[in-house]
Design a protein around this motif. Structure first.
Motif, PDB file in Angstrom:
ATOM      1  N   THR A  69       1.290  -1.512   0.371  1.00  0.00           N
ATOM      2  CA  THR A  69       0.019   0.430   0.161  1.00  0.00           C
ATOM      3  C   THR A  69       0.721   1.065  -0.205  1.00  0.00           C
ATOM      4  O   THR A  69       1.871   1.602   0.626  1.00  0.00           O
ATOM      5  CB  THR A  69      -0.801   0.053   1.855  1.00  0.00           C
ATOM      6  OG1 THR A  69      -0.249  -0.168   2.368  1.00  0.00           O
ATOM      7  CG2 THR A  69      -1.831  -1.049   1.263  1.00  0.00           C
ATOM      8  N   THR A  74      -4.045   3.086  -0.385  1.00  0.00           N
ATOM      9  CA  THR A  74      -4.396   2.174  -1.809  1.00  0.00           C
ATOM     10  C   THR A  74      -3.331   2.194  -2.494  1.00  0.00           C
ATOM     11  O   THR A  74      -2.124   1.587  -2.049  1.00  0.00           O
ATOM     12  CB  THR A  74      -4.241   3.687  -3.133  1.00  0.00           C
ATOM     13  OG1 THR A  74      -4.980   4.516  -2.437  1.00  0.00           O
ATOM     14  CG2 THR A  74      -4.348   3.062  -4.364  1.00  0.00           C
ATOM     15  N   THR A  75      -3.298   0.631  -3.150  1.00  0.00           N
ATOM     16  CA  THR A  75      -2.401  -0.475  -3.218  1.00  0.00           C
ATOM     17  C   THR A  75      -1.587  -0.196  -4.362  1.00  0.00           C
ATOM     18  O   THR A  75      -1.876   0.996  -5.490  1.00  0.00           O
ATOM     19  CB  THR A  75      -2.816  -2.110  -3.688  1.00  0.00           C
ATOM     20  OG1 THR A  75      -3.026  -1.847  -4.963  1.00  0.00           O
ATOM     21  CG2 THR A  75      -4.222  -2.837  -3.056  1.00  0.00           C
ATOM     22  N   THR A  77      -1.306  -1.473  -6.904  1.00  0.00           N
ATOM     23  CA  THR A  77      -1.215  -2.032  -8.523  1.00  0.00           C
ATOM     24  C   THR A  77      -2.540  -0.744  -8.743  1.00  0.00           C
ATOM     25  O   THR A  77      -2.867  -0.464 -10.184  1.00  0.00           O
ATOM     26  CB  THR A  77      -2.589  -3.008  -8.400  1.00  0.00           C
ATOM     27  OG1 THR A  77      -1.379  -3.912  -7.638  1.00  0.00           O
ATOM     28  CG2 THR A  77      -2.883  -3.703  -9.607  1.00  0.00           C
ATOM     29  N   ASP A  78      -3.516   0.006  -7.865  1.00  0.00           N
ATOM     30  CA  ASP A  78      -4.552   1.022  -7.708  1.00  0.00           C
ATOM     31  C   ASP A  78      -3.876   1.964  -8.698  1.00  0.00           C
ATOM     32  O   ASP A  78      -4.150   2.579  -9.467  1.00  0.00           O
ATOM     33  CB  ASP A  78      -5.138   1.312  -6.816  1.00  0.00           C
ATOM     34  CG  ASP A  78      -5.772  -0.277  -6.454  1.00  0.00           C
ATOM     35  OD1 ASP A  78      -6.934  -1.066  -7.451  1.00  0.00           O
ATOM     36  OD2 ASP A  78      -6.605  -0.136  -5.055  1.00  0.00           O
ATOM     37  N   ALA A  81      -3.362   1.506 -11.778  1.00  0.00           N
ATOM     38  CA  ALA A  81      -3.508   1.798 -12.452  1.00  0.00           C
ATOM     39  C   ALA A  81      -4.515   3.403 -13.103  1.00  0.00           C
ATOM     40  O   ALA A  81      -4.261   3.792 -14.567  1.00  0.00           O
ATOM     41  CB  ALA A  81      -4.870   1.246 -12.433  1.00  0.00           C
ATOM     42  N   ARG A  82      -4.432   4.288 -11.908  1.00  0.00           N
ATOM     43  CA  ARG A  82      -4.584   4.939 -12.021  1.00  0.00           C
ATOM     44  C   ARG A  82      -3.467   5.930 -12.911  1.00  0.00           C
ATOM     45  O   ARG A  82      -4.552   7.128 -13.517  1.00  0.00           O
ATOM     46  CB  ARG A  82      -4.874   5.759 -10.380  1.00  0.00           C
ATOM     47  CG  ARG A  82      -4.599   7.520 -10.213  1.00  0.00           C
ATOM     48  CD  ARG A  82      -6.835   7.529 -10.177  1.00  0.00           C
ATOM     49  NE  ARG A  82      -6.305   8.866  -9.859  1.00  0.00           N
ATOM     50  CZ  ARG A  82      -7.299  10.066 -10.762  1.00  0.00           C
ATOM     51  NH1 ARG A  82      -8.032   9.489 -11.796  1.00  0.00           N
ATOM     52  NH2 ARG A  82      -7.250  11.561 -10.276  1.00  0.00           N
ATOM     53  N   THR A 141       0.975  11.360  -8.584  1.00  0.00           N
ATOM     54  CA  THR A 141       1.140   9.895  -8.412  1.00  0.00           C
ATOM     55  C   THR A 141       2.456   8.796  -9.156  1.00  0.00           C
ATOM     56  O   THR A 141       3.348   7.942  -7.774  1.00  0.00           O
ATOM     57  CB  THR A 141      -0.196   9.453  -9.578  1.00  0.00           C
ATOM     58  OG1 THR A 141      -1.176  10.396  -8.664  1.00  0.00           O
ATOM     59  CG2 THR A 141      -0.121   7.687  -9.003  1.00  0.00           C
TER      60      THR A 141
END
Length: 156
Positions: A69, A74-75, A77-78, A81-82, A141
Protein backbone atom coordinates in the motif's frame (compact mmCIF):
# COMPACT_ATOMS: atom_id res chain seq x y z
CA UNK A 1 15.67 -7.16 -2.99
CA UNK A 2 13.66 -3.97 -3.36
CA UNK A 3 10.79 -3.71 -5.82
CA UNK A 4 12.63 -1.06 -7.85
CA UNK A 5 15.57 -3.44 -8.35
CA UNK A 6 13.20 -6.16 -9.55
CA UNK A 7 11.67 -3.72 -12.03
CA UNK A 8 15.12 -3.02 -13.47
CA UNK A 9 15.83 -6.75 -13.69
CA UNK A 10 12.48 -7.29 -15.41
CA UNK A 11 13.29 -4.67 -18.04
CA UNK A 12 16.73 -6.23 -18.58
CA UNK A 13 15.23 -9.71 -18.91
CA UNK A 14 12.65 -8.47 -21.43
CA UNK A 15 15.42 -6.82 -23.50
CA UNK A 16 17.49 -10.01 -23.32
CA UNK A 17 14.55 -12.10 -24.55
CA UNK A 18 14.01 -9.70 -27.46
CA UNK A 19 17.70 -9.83 -28.39
CA UNK A 20 17.67 -13.62 -28.27
CA UNK A 21 14.52 -13.70 -30.40
CA UNK A 22 16.23 -11.58 -33.04
CA UNK A 23 19.30 -13.82 -32.99
CA UNK A 24 17.18 -16.99 -33.26
CA UNK A 25 15.31 -15.54 -36.24
CA UNK A 26 18.60 -14.55 -37.88
CA UNK A 27 20.06 -18.02 -37.42
CA UNK A 28 16.96 -20.15 -38.02
CA UNK A 29 17.75 -20.64 -41.73
CA UNK A 30 21.01 -20.75 -43.59
CA UNK A 31 22.22 -21.46 -47.09
CA UNK A 32 23.10 -25.01 -48.04
CA UNK A 33 26.81 -25.61 -47.60
CA UNK A 34 27.15 -22.68 -45.18
CA UNK A 35 27.16 -22.82 -41.41
CA UNK A 36 24.64 -20.65 -39.56
CA UNK A 37 26.06 -17.65 -37.74
CA UNK A 38 24.90 -19.09 -34.40
CA UNK A 39 23.31 -22.30 -33.10
CA UNK A 40 19.61 -21.45 -33.29
CA UNK A 41 18.61 -24.37 -31.04
CA UNK A 42 21.02 -23.25 -28.30
CA UNK A 43 19.76 -19.67 -28.60
CA UNK A 44 16.17 -20.92 -28.35
CA UNK A 45 17.03 -22.86 -25.19
CA UNK A 46 18.73 -19.78 -23.74
CA UNK A 47 15.67 -17.68 -24.56
CA UNK A 48 13.45 -20.24 -22.86
CA UNK A 49 15.49 -19.91 -19.65
CA UNK A 50 15.37 -16.12 -19.89
CA UNK A 51 11.58 -16.28 -20.30
CA UNK A 52 11.29 -18.47 -17.19
CA UNK A 53 13.28 -15.87 -15.25
CA UNK A 54 11.09 -13.09 -16.68
CA UNK A 55 7.91 -14.91 -15.69
CA UNK A 56 9.19 -15.40 -12.15
CA UNK A 57 10.04 -11.70 -11.84
CA UNK A 58 6.66 -10.64 -13.23
CA UNK A 59 4.82 -12.91 -10.78
CA UNK A 60 6.77 -11.57 -7.82
CA UNK A 61 6.37 -7.95 -8.93
CA UNK A 62 2.63 -8.39 -9.44
CA UNK A 63 2.25 -10.07 -6.04
CA UNK A 64 4.22 -7.24 -4.39
CA UNK A 65 2.21 -4.55 -6.21
CA UNK A 66 -1.07 -6.09 -5.06
CA UNK A 67 0.05 -6.43 -1.43
CA UNK A 68 1.90 -3.11 -1.01
CA UNK A 69 0.00 0.00 0.00
CA UNK A 70 1.02 3.58 -0.61
CA UNK A 71 -0.61 6.86 0.35
CA UNK A 72 -3.91 6.50 2.22
CA UNK A 73 -4.04 2.71 1.93
CA UNK A 74 -4.18 2.57 -1.88
CA UNK A 75 -2.45 -0.49 -3.28
CA UNK A 76 0.45 -0.03 -5.65
CA UNK A 77 -1.59 -1.84 -8.32
CA UNK A 78 -4.38 0.73 -7.92
CA UNK A 79 -1.87 3.59 -8.12
CA UNK A 80 -0.38 2.17 -11.32
CA UNK A 81 -3.85 1.93 -12.87
CA UNK A 82 -4.59 5.49 -11.75
CA UNK A 83 -1.35 6.78 -13.31
CA UNK A 84 -2.04 4.96 -16.60
CA UNK A 85 -5.54 6.46 -16.83
CA UNK A 86 -4.28 9.92 -15.88
CA UNK A 87 -1.76 9.71 -18.73
CA UNK A 88 -4.49 8.70 -21.17
CA UNK A 89 -6.77 11.48 -19.91
CA UNK A 90 -3.95 14.03 -20.22
CA UNK A 91 -3.26 12.95 -23.80
CA UNK A 92 -6.96 13.22 -24.64
CA UNK A 93 -7.38 16.69 -23.12
CA UNK A 94 -4.15 17.95 -24.73
CA UNK A 95 -5.18 16.59 -28.13
CA UNK A 96 -8.60 18.20 -27.79
CA UNK A 97 -7.04 21.55 -26.89
CA UNK A 98 -4.60 21.31 -29.79
CA UNK A 99 -7.38 20.48 -32.24
CA UNK A 100 -9.66 23.22 -30.92
CA UNK A 101 -6.90 25.81 -31.16
CA UNK A 102 -6.05 24.79 -34.73
CA UNK A 103 -2.51 23.78 -33.82
CA UNK A 104 -0.80 21.72 -36.54
CA UNK A 105 -3.75 22.14 -38.88
CA UNK A 106 -3.76 23.86 -42.21
CA UNK A 107 -6.34 26.51 -42.83
CA UNK A 108 -6.39 27.87 -39.31
CA UNK A 109 -6.69 31.37 -40.69
CA UNK A 110 -8.73 32.47 -43.63
CA UNK A 111 -7.13 34.33 -46.49
CA UNK A 112 -10.22 35.90 -48.02
CA UNK A 113 -13.47 37.17 -46.53
CA UNK A 114 -15.35 34.67 -48.70
CA UNK A 115 -13.65 31.70 -47.01
CA UNK A 116 -15.35 30.03 -44.07
CA UNK A 117 -13.88 30.76 -40.68
CA UNK A 118 -12.96 27.87 -38.43
CA UNK A 119 -14.34 28.22 -34.91
CA UNK A 120 -13.36 26.34 -31.79
CA UNK A 121 -16.03 24.02 -30.41
CA UNK A 122 -14.18 23.64 -27.10
CA UNK A 123 -12.87 26.13 -24.51
CA UNK A 124 -9.12 25.97 -25.16
CA UNK A 125 -7.96 27.88 -22.04
CA UNK A 126 -10.03 25.61 -19.78
CA UNK A 127 -8.68 22.53 -21.53
CA UNK A 128 -5.09 23.76 -21.11
CA UNK A 129 -5.74 24.39 -17.41
CA UNK A 130 -7.21 20.89 -17.06
CA UNK A 131 -4.17 19.41 -18.84
CA UNK A 132 -1.87 21.24 -16.40
CA UNK A 133 -3.85 19.87 -13.44
CA UNK A 134 -3.69 16.35 -14.87
CA UNK A 135 0.07 16.68 -15.41
CA UNK A 136 0.44 17.68 -11.75
CA UNK A 137 -1.61 14.65 -10.64
CA UNK A 138 0.52 12.39 -12.84
CA UNK A 139 3.72 13.73 -11.27
CA UNK A 140 2.39 13.31 -7.73
CA UNK A 141 1.18 9.78 -8.41
CA UNK A 142 4.44 8.85 -10.09
CA UNK A 143 6.47 10.20 -7.17
CA UNK A 144 4.44 8.11 -4.71
CA UNK A 145 4.89 5.02 -6.89
CA UNK A 146 8.65 5.55 -7.27
CA UNK A 147 9.08 6.16 -3.54
CA UNK A 148 7.20 2.96 -2.76
CA UNK A 149 9.22 1.00 -5.35
CA UNK A 150 12.42 1.88 -3.48
CA UNK A 151 10.92 1.19 -0.04
CA UNK A 152 9.01 -2.05 -0.66
CA UNK A 153 10.69 -5.44 -0.43
CA UNK A 154 9.94 -7.86 -3.26
CA UNK A 155 7.69 -10.71 -2.16
CA UNK A 156 8.45 -14.32 -2.95
Amino acid sequence: MKLAEALVLRADAARRVEQLRARVVGSARHQEGEAPAEDAAALLAEADLALDELESLIRRINRTNAATTIDRGTTLTDALARRDVLRLRHALVTSAADAASGRDQRGGMRQLRSELAMLSALPVPALRARADELAREIRQTDIAIQRTNWEADLLE
